[in-house]
Structure formats: structure tokens, C-alpha cells
Design an enzyme around this catalytic site. Structure first.
Site, mmCIF file in Angstrom:
data_model
loop_
_atom_site.group_PDB
_atom_site.id
_atom_site.type_symbol
_atom_site.label_atom_id
_atom_site.label_comp_id
_atom_site.label_asym_id
_atom_site.label_seq_id
_atom_site.Cartn_x
_atom_site.Cartn_y
_atom_site.Cartn_z
ATOM 1 N N ASP A 96 32.381 19.200 9.236
ATOM 2 C CA ASP A 96 33.264 18.976 10.832
ATOM 3 C C ASP A 96 33.134 17.935 11.339
ATOM 4 O O ASP A 96 33.307 17.354 12.316
ATOM 5 C CB ASP A 96 32.438 20.247 11.684
ATOM 6 N N GLU A 97 33.593 16.529 10.788
ATOM 7 C CA GLU A 97 33.375 14.955 10.689
ATOM 8 C C GLU A 97 33.954 14.675 9.815
ATOM 9 O O GLU A 97 34.119 14.663 9.010
ATOM 10 C CB GLU A 97 31.878 14.677 10.769
#
Length: 400
Positions: A133-134
Site C-alpha cells: 500500500d505504499e
DNA sequence: TCTGGGGTCCTAGGACCC
DNA sequence: TCTGGGGTCCTAGGACCC
């Protein structure tokens, strides 16, 4: 990405927005919602298209959970009951039994992960993967990347991700990765935050040391023991003092970090170092009493690692095991062999040798198999061909 | 009725080699 | 007879991150 797992779930189940919800576990019995719906609510034929129509009261609650899972995500309404990330689900069930419990669906999260990264890459190609998610993005050479201190490009990325996926994200823009990571926390959700070098004193120094990516609970406790609570207090300490108390490398890094200094580049490509599979048993197992069950799990883990290696095109020559006893103490053993392998039986065999070097008088709660010292399978094939020429082949089969 | 799974990086000691 | 100075590889554990 903002509340990534929960947000992906809300795309399928918008009726769950605003409710206390926890994502975690996976060993719940009622995993197949659709099958259960058709069995229990036969008034219509449910299909995968009807997920948004499932009545809220149909979803399983935390109170029905039995197992050893932990929370990976808790929504804000659930957090108000005191449940949070990494907490055991059984404990969470006591605090907030009515919370909706969804099992983790990594395949789905990975699908959205690939999608949002593709959107970013199309706009700004220099990105570094930081998990599902990053990412870090290098704006430096993106056309328009400097306009309004990066805000314009950040807005474009947010808008493009939302249009492609329906998901929001928060972006921090700064002169380096350390500051950008902290900046990305300032304006959640769906926010943009620009931090310049001149903002160090006002925006960074008041923060607790824990906000520095790389200072975890242990380092934080040590710092607190020296009366250092904020990044500003850390920045006040002499570099030599930090080196004396935290070691040459770590001390110097702490000093740099507190002053917002970070020269690490955005790394767009990297080779994996290891691949592993591990599992926590539903109940503690004993090496002798549960020999057959343990053996089957052990073999399955070796097969899974082998499959992962083969699928991704790697082989490794260090094979290891990890086990966790019922008292939560964890030990590892590994062994390096002469030839790289991705063969399940070979991995299982060497892992079995490792297992013999570990005390097995206590019950176990976890077993894992790991392969490291990886090399791309194609490189190995080439080296092998170079070192052992096949007499059936001509000496100079190809150019280059 | 505590405490997942899949990673990376660092440290430190010992073996071994030159 | 009383202790070199690299260097690399291997192993075990631990901190930390997502």
C-alpha cells in the site's frame, strides 16, 4: 493508500462503511459468503455481483471468531473500543464483540496494489515499491514535478488513482524519503502535505521519535530512557554522544535523521533476498505426539516455498527453518548447500536436517521454511552451461 | 482465550583463507 | 610460546516495516 485493506473491502461492501469493522484472521469457518447466503437466504439466487446487497446483519461478528489470528486493520469506529492493529482477535472480541469481522483477502489487495502502482508509474516512472500500500516516487525529473512545490503533480496522482480504482491516498512531498514518509502522515485521508527543509523545526522536531521510519518500540524506549522524547530533543544531542550510546552506525543515523538528512535514492528495482512460508497452528503441536501432522505441514511449507521460487524464477542455496515454541520463543536454523535449488523435495530434505539441530521437547505453535541466498534461475542455467559444456553441443553454438 | 505472515537489514562470533 | 591483519562466508538472533 488510506486505510487500504478496509477501503478495498468497502468497494465491494459499501454497506459496511461507518461501522466498526476488523480485518484479520482467515480461519473463520464461514468464509464463503455467497454459498452461505444461498443456503441461509434462499429467497433469491445470490451471485458474486450481489455483494453490495448483502444485509449488514448477515456479516460475521468478531464474537464468533475462534482462532489465533490478529487484527491487520481496524476501522475508526472499532478503534474507539480499544481494538487496534496487531491485537489478537480473541482479545478484540472481548472489547468489541459486535464489530464486523472480515477475513484478509490478500489476492484482492494485491490486485488493487498493482493497479494503483501502474497508474503512478504511467505518470512518474521512478517509483520504489514499499509493500502493498505504499511507494516512494521521485518527482525530480517529472515534467511539472516542481510546480507549487510538487502539489500539482501530487494532485494529479491522487485524481488518477481515484478515477482508476475508487481509492484515496495521502501524499507527502519533501526533499528526501525520510521527510516524505513523515509528511505523508500529516494530512490523512486524501491529503497532500509539502515539507521543505526550512519546516524542520516547526513541523518535524515537535514529533515523537517513534514517527521516524526506523525507530521502533525498542529504540524508542532506549531514547526515552535518556530523556529523549521528541525528534527535536534527539537533534539536540551531539553526534558523538549518540555514537557512544547507540553505536557508530545507528548513532550517526539517529543524528542524521533528527536533522532531516537522508541521501537514500529511490530504488526502482531490486532482487529478492529470501522467500519463506510459515504457519501458526490452530493448536500447539508436539514433535512426538503430533509427528504425522507436523510432518505433513512441514512438507506443505517446503512445497509452497518451492512453488513460489519456481513461479518467480529463483533458486536458493541457503535453506532454513523457523520455529516458535508455546512460550513464544523463536529459533531459526539454516544450512547452506553447494547447489542452488527450487526443488520441493530437496528443500524439505535440507530443512529436515535443520530441524534435527533444534530442541523439540516443548510444544510448537509455529513452523516456517525459508530459502535465501537467491539467484535468478536463468543466471544459474547459464553458469551451469558455461562451466559444464555439453559434449553434444558444438563448442561455439551462439554469438555473444 | 494473548501475541499473523512475509519480508529487509544489521550485528556478532567463528571458520577459514591469504 | 603468547598472540597480525585483513577478507569472506556462514549462522543465529533481533529490530523493524508493511
Amino acid at each position: 493508500m488510506d486505510a487500504f485493506y478496509a477501503s478495498v473491502e468497502w468497494l465491494r461492501y459499501p454497506q459496511l462503511k461507518g461501522l466498526p469493522m476488523v480485518i484479520g484472521g482467515g480461519r473463520r469457518k464461514e468464509d464463503d459468503l455467497i454459498a452461505r447466503l444461498n443456503a441461509e437466504r434462499p429467497e433469491r439466487a445470490w451471485t458474486a455481483h450481489d455483494l453490495a446487497l448483502i444485509p449488514v446483519d448477515f456479516f460475521p461478528r468478531l464474537s464468533s471468531y475462534v482462532g489465533r489470528g490478529v487484527i491487520t486493520t481496524a476501522t475508526y469506529p472499532a478503534r474507539q473500543f480499544g481494538v487496534g492493529s496487531a491485537m489478537g482477535l480473541m482479545k478484540a472480541a472481548r472489547l468489541c464483540p459486535q464489530a464486523i469481522l472480515l477475513p484478509v483477502d490478500f489476492d484482492e489487495y494485491r490486485r488493487f496494489s498493482r493497479e494503483f502502482k501502474r497508474v503512478i508509474r504511467d505518470i512518474a516512472p521512478v517509483i520504489e515499491d514499499r509493500g502493498v500500500d505504499e511507494v516512494y516516487i521521485d518527482f525530480t525529473h517529472v515534467p511539472g514535478g516542481q510546480r507549487e512545490g510538487g502539489r500539482v503533480l501530487a494532485r494529479l496522482i491522487q485524481k488518477s488513482i481515484f478515477e482508476a480504482t475508487g481509492l484515496t491516498c495521502s501524499i507527502g512531498v519533501a526533499p528526501n524519503k525520510l521527510l516524505a514518509k513523515m509528511a505523508s502522515e500529516f494530512n490523512k485521508p486524501n491529503g497532500i502535505s509539502v515539507v521543505r527543509e526550512s519546516d524542520l523545526e516547526s513541523l518535524i522536531w515537535p514529533l515523537p521519535c517513534r514517527k521516524i521510519n526506523g525507530i521502533g518500540p525498542k529504540a524508542d524506549a532506549r531514547l526515552q530512557g535518556h530523556g529523549i522524547h521528541t525528534i527535536g530533543e534527539l537533534a539536540e544531542r551531539d553526534r558523538t554522544w549518540l555514537v557512544q550510546h547507540f553505536g557508530k552506525s545507528h548513532g550517526a543515523w539517529l543524528h542524521d535523521a533528527a536533522h532531516g538528512r537522508d541521501e537514500r535514492p529511490v530504488v526502482t528495482e531490486s532482487e529478492p533476498v529470501s522467500m519463506s512460508r510459515e504457519t501458526t497452528f490452530e493448536r500447539d503441536l508436539h514433535a512426538v505426539r503430533d509427528r504425522a501432522e507436523l510432518g505433513a505441514i512441514f512438507t506443505r511449507l517446503a512445497e509452497q516455498v518451492a512453488t513460489d521460487l519456481q513461479r518467480k524464477g529463483y533458486a536458493g542455496k541457503t535453506i532454513g527453518i523457523k520455529l516458535r515454541y508455546d512460550d513464544f520463543k523463536t529459533v531459526t536454523r539454516d544450512q547452506t548447500v553447494a547447489e542452488h535449488t527450487s526443488d520441493a523435495r530437496r528443500i524439505r530434505q535440507v530443512a529436515g536436517q535443520c530441524l534435527k539441530r533444534v530442541p523439540l521437547n516443548r510444544c510448537l505453535r509455529l513452523l516456517g521454511v525459508r530459502v535465501s541466498s537467491l539467484a535468478p534461475a536463468q543466471d544459474l542455467a547459464r553458469q551451469h552451461a558455461d562451466s559444464s559444456p555439453d559434449p553434444e553441443l558444438p563448442l561455439f553454438p551462439t554469438a555473444g
